[in-house]
Design a protein around this motif. Structure first.
Motif, PDB file in Angstrom:
ATOM      1  N   LEU A 209       0.830  -1.203   0.000  1.00 15.38           N
ATOM      2  CA  LEU A 209       0.000   0.000   0.000  1.00 15.38           C
ATOM      3  C   LEU A 209       0.863   1.251   0.000  1.00 15.38           C
ATOM      4  N   VAL A 210       1.909   1.242   0.802  1.00 18.52           N
ATOM      5  CA  VAL A 210       2.796   2.406   0.889  1.00 18.52           C
ATOM      6  C   VAL A 210       3.450   2.693  -0.460  1.00 18.52           C
ATOM      7  N   VAL A 211       3.967   1.649  -1.114  1.00 22.33           N
ATOM      8  CA  VAL A 211       4.603   1.838  -2.424  1.00 22.33           C
ATOM      9  C   VAL A 211       3.598   2.377  -3.444  1.00 22.33           C
ATOM     10  N   THR A 212       2.375   1.864  -3.409  1.00 25.99           N
ATOM     11  CA  THR A 212       1.336   2.334  -4.338  1.00 25.99           C
ATOM     12  C   THR A 212       1.040   3.811  -4.134  1.00 25.99           C
ATOM     13  N   LEU A 213       0.958   4.248  -2.881  1.00 24.03           N
ATOM     14  CA  LEU A 213       0.701   5.662  -2.605  1.00 24.03           C
ATOM     15  C   LEU A 213       1.881   6.533  -3.042  1.00 24.03           C
ATOM     16  N   ILE A 214       3.100   6.039  -2.858  1.00 29.83           N
ATOM     17  CA  ILE A 214       4.282   6.789  -3.304  1.00 29.83           C
ATOM     18  C   ILE A 214       4.249   6.992  -4.823  1.00 29.83           C
ATOM     19  N   LEU A 215       3.920   5.923  -5.564  1.00 21.43           N
ATOM     20  CA  LEU A 215       3.847   6.021  -7.014  1.00 21.43           C
ATOM     21  C   LEU A 215       2.743   7.002  -7.440  1.00 21.43           C
ATOM     22  N   THR A 216       1.653   7.034  -6.696  1.00 22.26           N
ATOM     23  CA  THR A 216       0.578   7.987  -6.991  1.00 22.26           C
ATOM     24  C   THR A 216       1.065   9.420  -6.814  1.00 22.26           C
ATOM     25  N   ILE A 217       1.782   9.679  -5.731  1.00 23.11           N
ATOM     26  CA  ILE A 217       2.333  11.018  -5.493  1.00 23.11           C
ATOM     27  C   ILE A 217       3.288  11.411  -6.616  1.00 23.11           C
ATOM     28  N   ALA A 218       4.180  10.481  -6.995  1.00 22.28           N
ATOM     29  CA  ALA A 218       5.146  10.772  -8.059  1.00 22.28           C
ATOM     30  C   ALA A 218       4.442  11.079  -9.375  1.00 22.28           C
ATOM     31  N   ALA A 219       3.388  10.338  -9.697  1.00 23.76           N
ATOM     32  CA  ALA A 219       2.652  10.576 -10.941  1.00 23.76           C
ATOM     33  C   ALA A 219       1.976  11.941 -10.931  1.00 23.76           C
ATOM     34  N   CYS A 220       1.419  12.330  -9.788  1.00 25.51           N
ATOM     35  CA  CYS A 220       0.770  13.641  -9.678  1.00 25.51           C
ATOM     36  C   CYS A 220       1.776  14.762  -9.925  1.00 25.51           C
ATOM     37  N   PHE A 221       2.956  14.648  -9.360  1.00 23.98           N
ATOM     38  CA  PHE A 221       3.942  15.711  -9.539  1.00 23.98           C
ATOM     39  C   PHE A 221       4.558  15.707 -10.926  1.00 23.98           C
ATOM     40  N   ALA A 222       4.653  14.556 -11.544  1.00 22.70           N
ATOM     41  CA  ALA A 222       5.120  14.525 -12.935  1.00 22.70           C
ATOM     42  C   ALA A 222       4.165  15.329 -13.825  1.00 22.70           C
ATOM     43  N   TYR A 223       2.871  15.193 -13.575  1.00 21.08           N
ATOM     44  CA  TYR A 223       1.855  15.965 -14.311  1.00 21.08           C
ATOM     45  C   TYR A 223       2.028  17.470 -14.065  1.00 21.08           C
ATOM     46  N   GLU A 224       2.221  17.845 -12.787  1.00 15.92           N
ATOM     47  CA  GLU A 224       2.362  19.258 -12.437  1.00 15.92           C
ATOM     48  C   GLU A 224       3.612  19.867 -13.094  1.00 15.92           C
ATOM     49  N   ILE A 225       4.721  19.146 -13.016  1.00 17.71           N
ATOM     50  CA  ILE A 225       5.980  19.666 -13.558  1.00 17.71           C
ATOM     51  C   ILE A 225       5.898  19.821 -15.069  1.00 17.71           C
ATOM     52  N   PHE A 226       5.198  18.903 -15.726  1.00 23.73           N
ATOM     53  CA  PHE A 226       5.064  18.988 -17.186  1.00 23.73           C
ATOM     54  C   PHE A 226       4.432  20.312 -17.597  1.00 23.73           C
ATOM     55  N   PHE A 227       3.415  20.742 -16.885  1.00 27.64           N
ATOM     56  CA  PHE A 227       2.736  21.988 -17.235  1.00 27.64           C
ATOM     57  C   PHE A 227       3.423  23.217 -16.653  1.00 27.64           C
ATOM     58  N   ALA A 228       4.233  23.046 -15.613  1.00 29.08           N
ATOM     59  CA  ALA A 228       4.907  24.196 -14.993  1.00 29.08           C
ATOM     60  C   ALA A 228       6.051  24.720 -15.848  1.00 29.08           C
ATOM     61  N   ARG A 229       6.649  23.852 -16.664  1.00 31.74           N
ATOM     62  CA  ARG A 229       7.757  24.221 -17.554  1.00 31.74           C
ATOM     63  C   ARG A 229       8.885  24.951 -16.794  1.00 31.74           C
ATOM     64  N   PRO A 230       9.588  24.253 -15.925  1.00 29.50           N
ATOM     65  CA  PRO A 230      10.674  24.888 -15.156  1.00 29.50           C
ATOM     66  C   PRO A 230      11.826  25.335 -16.055  1.00 29.50           C
ATOM     67  N   LEU A 342      -1.075  27.455 -14.174  1.00 29.12           N
ATOM     68  CA  LEU A 342      -0.532  26.480 -15.108  1.00 29.12           C
ATOM     69  C   LEU A 342      -1.431  26.247 -16.306  1.00 29.12           C
ATOM     70  N   GLY A 343      -2.704  26.620 -16.207  1.00 33.40           N
ATOM     71  CA  GLY A 343      -3.640  26.383 -17.296  1.00 33.40           C
ATOM     72  C   GLY A 343      -3.966  24.915 -17.482  1.00 33.40           C
ATOM     73  N   ALA A 344      -3.837  24.128 -16.410  1.00 37.48           N
ATOM     74  CA  ALA A 344      -4.133  22.697 -16.455  1.00 37.48           C
ATOM     75  C   ALA A 344      -5.302  22.424 -15.525  1.00 37.48           C
ATOM     76  N   SER A 345      -6.376  21.869 -16.045  1.00 35.32           N
ATOM     77  CA  SER A 345      -7.615  21.744 -15.285  1.00 35.32           C
ATOM     78  C   SER A 345      -7.482  20.858 -14.053  1.00 35.32           C
ATOM     79  N   LEU A 346      -6.603  19.856 -14.100  1.00 36.51           N
ATOM     80  CA  LEU A 346      -6.474  18.918 -12.985  1.00 36.51           C
ATOM     81  C   LEU A 346      -5.356  19.279 -12.023  1.00 36.51           C
ATOM     82  N   ALA A 347      -4.651  20.372 -12.277  1.00 31.74           N
ATOM     83  CA  ALA A 347      -3.460  20.693 -11.487  1.00 31.74           C
ATOM     84  C   ALA A 347      -3.766  20.813 -10.003  1.00 31.74           C
ATOM     85  N   SER A 348      -4.778  21.577  -9.648  1.00 27.04           N
ATOM     86  CA  SER A 348      -5.097  21.784  -8.234  1.00 27.04           C
ATOM     87  C   SER A 348      -5.616  20.509  -7.587  1.00 27.04           C
ATOM     88  N   THR A 349      -6.481  19.795  -8.297  1.00 26.12           N
ATOM     89  CA  THR A 349      -7.062  18.565  -7.736  1.00 26.12           C
ATOM     90  C   THR A 349      -5.992  17.508  -7.479  1.00 26.12           C
TER      91      THR A 349
END
Length: 478
Positions: A209-230, A342-349
């Protein structure tokens, strides 16, 4: 990675009613009420109760298994430890650092993560080589009075950490569902039932369960970073240490907060205990193999936590600092601004969903750490549900009181303060760890070499110097 997660839950787990080693003796009926009667002979023939007796040596693997299957068998404890390095306290410090100072404090994230990798490897080695967790080793080495003092300090660290986790989960529930913060704090108490239910099904299920939640967090931030364009070149420069932080109280405060949020003192106690859930051979060869795979496990897991911590800071820098929004330090404010900025509809959620995963993940391991230090330092043993209730109450009650008195607007400030408190508690865990792993009477052939000892003491000194520098800046009023 998904194959890895699936593999965790499929590895065989013998029943704790069947001994995995002739060195372990169990109570006659093996039920929960008598799990604490497990005893293990030590080198001089005396007996002791192992850490986390309900899960002790419960994960088995064939001695002749392949390298990959052994790696999978040992994989898990590092990820339970890693969740403490990406908890809501990290979010508050990393977001504040990114929005206020851009990419500058990425160096603090990197250095803290490297220190964490080193110290957690020592923690795992202590547990494997001696059969004792760090708290038990402290109780055996120091006087009773000193052990009690160290226990109290560790409990303060756990309360500070749990305060961040409880507040983070409550903030996420408020952002996602509009639940009042105080109600969210109280709701997090249900995680006691979750831990009991999962651990009753086997320690491997909890790890999965812990590993699954970690992967979920990583996926969420990958989405955020893609639209943030650092600005990746500036981000790369941010990994180089900035000496200016020692002259800037706010920057140093955040840097020490990042250190406290990253290198968690109670994780050193936790790791030295949960590596003993593996049924490795207890001869020298088996222990060497266990140290190798446990170190590999924690290094990979903490590498993932480094990515997530850096991603949080980079998100704060790219989404806010680059756009002139240098005062975004509140998690709720970041949630409100992310989608329009960011102009990404799911960013905040997704940001709030990742925060909720982070908080719940951390509370799972926080309850285990509370059990370990209570049993290890003062040998005070309760039934599992009673232990978890005490541990969770120590976090929920202070959080509820603080929110009730100071109001919801102070949640993020409290998160950052909790991480600074953790940093001040850190030497009281690091110094015994380095001392014990450098003691040949305790470690035998697994004793740290001169270079490892020197590096460990240098890290302890650096932590103390950073804390002293912060105190001097605070009292100087600069």
């Amino acid at each position: 990675m998904l194959v890895y997660v699936a593999s965790l839950s499929k590895l065989t787990m013998p029943s704790p009613r069947n001994p995995l080693s002739p060195l372990v003796s169990w109570s006659a009926n093996g039920d929960e009420s008598t799990m604490d009667s497990i005893v293990v002979p030590d080198s001089v023939g005396a007996t002791r109760s192992p850490s986390l007796p309900e899960s002790y040596r419960s994960i088995h693997f064939a001695p002749g298994a392949s390298f990959f299957r052994k790696m999978l068998a040992f994989a898990g404890p590092g990820y339970l430890v890693a969740v403490g390095y990406m908890d809501p306290g990290n979010w508050a410090t990393d977001l504040g650092a990114g929005s206020r100072f851009g990419y500058t404090l990425l160096s603090a994230v990197l250095i803290s993560s490297l220190m964490a990798i080193f110290l957690q490897a020592l923690s795992a080695k202590l547990g494997i080589a001696t059969g004792r967790d760090l708290a038990q080793a402290c109780r055996e080495h120091y006087s009773y009075r000193t052990s009690v003092v160290l226990w109290i300090l560790c409990e303060i660290a756990i309360v500070a950490c749990d305060l961040a986790e409880v507040l983070g989960s409550a903030v996420a529930l408020k952002l996602l569902f509009g639940l009042p913060l105080l109600a969210g704090v109280l709701l997090t108490g249900l995680d006691v039932l979750l831990v009991l239910g999962l651990q009753g099904r086997g320690f491997r299920v909890l790890e999965t369960l812990v590993v699954t939640l970690i992967l979920t967090i990583a996926a969420c931030f990958a989405y955020e970073i893609f639209f943030a364009r650092p600005l990746w070149l500036e981000a790369a420069h941010g990994f180089l240490p900035a000496l200016g932080m020692f002259r800037n109280r706010e920057m140093l405060y955040l840097a020490v907060g990042i250190l406290g949020a990253t290198v968690m003192p109670h994780n050193l106690y936790l790791h030295s205990s949960i590596v003993q859930t593996r049924a490795f051979a207890e001869d020298a060869k088996g222990k060497r193999e266990a140290v190798l795979f446990a170190t590999l496990d924690s290094t990979l897991a903490l590498g993932l936590s480094l990515f997530i911590n850096a991603a949080i800071l980079v998100l704060g820098a790219a989404a806010f600092h680059q756009r002139g929004l240098t005062s975004v330090a509140e998690i709720g404010q970041a949630y409100t601004l992310l989608t329009p900025v960011l102009g990404a509809s799911l960013a905040s959620t997704l940001f709030a969903a990742a925060l909720l995963c982070s908080g719940q993940n951390s509370t799972l391991t926080g309850t285990l750490a509370g059990q370990i230090v209570m049993e290890g330092f003062i040998d005070f043993r309760l039934k599992p549900w009673q232990r978890r209730l005490v541990t969770r109450s120590l976090a929920i009650v202070p959080a509820a009181i603080v929110i009730g008195i100071m109001g919801e607007g102070r949640a993020t400030a409290l998160l950052i303060l909790s991480q600074v408190v953790l940093s001040f508690q850190l030497p009281f865990a690091v110094i015994p760890l380095i001392q014990f792993t450098g003691d040949r009477r305790k470690m035998g052939e697994f004793t740290n070499g001169p270079m490892t000892i020197a590096l460990g003491w240098a890290m302890a000194a650096a932590i103390i110097v950073l804390n002293a520098a912060l105190l001097s800046l605070i009292f100087a009023g600069s």
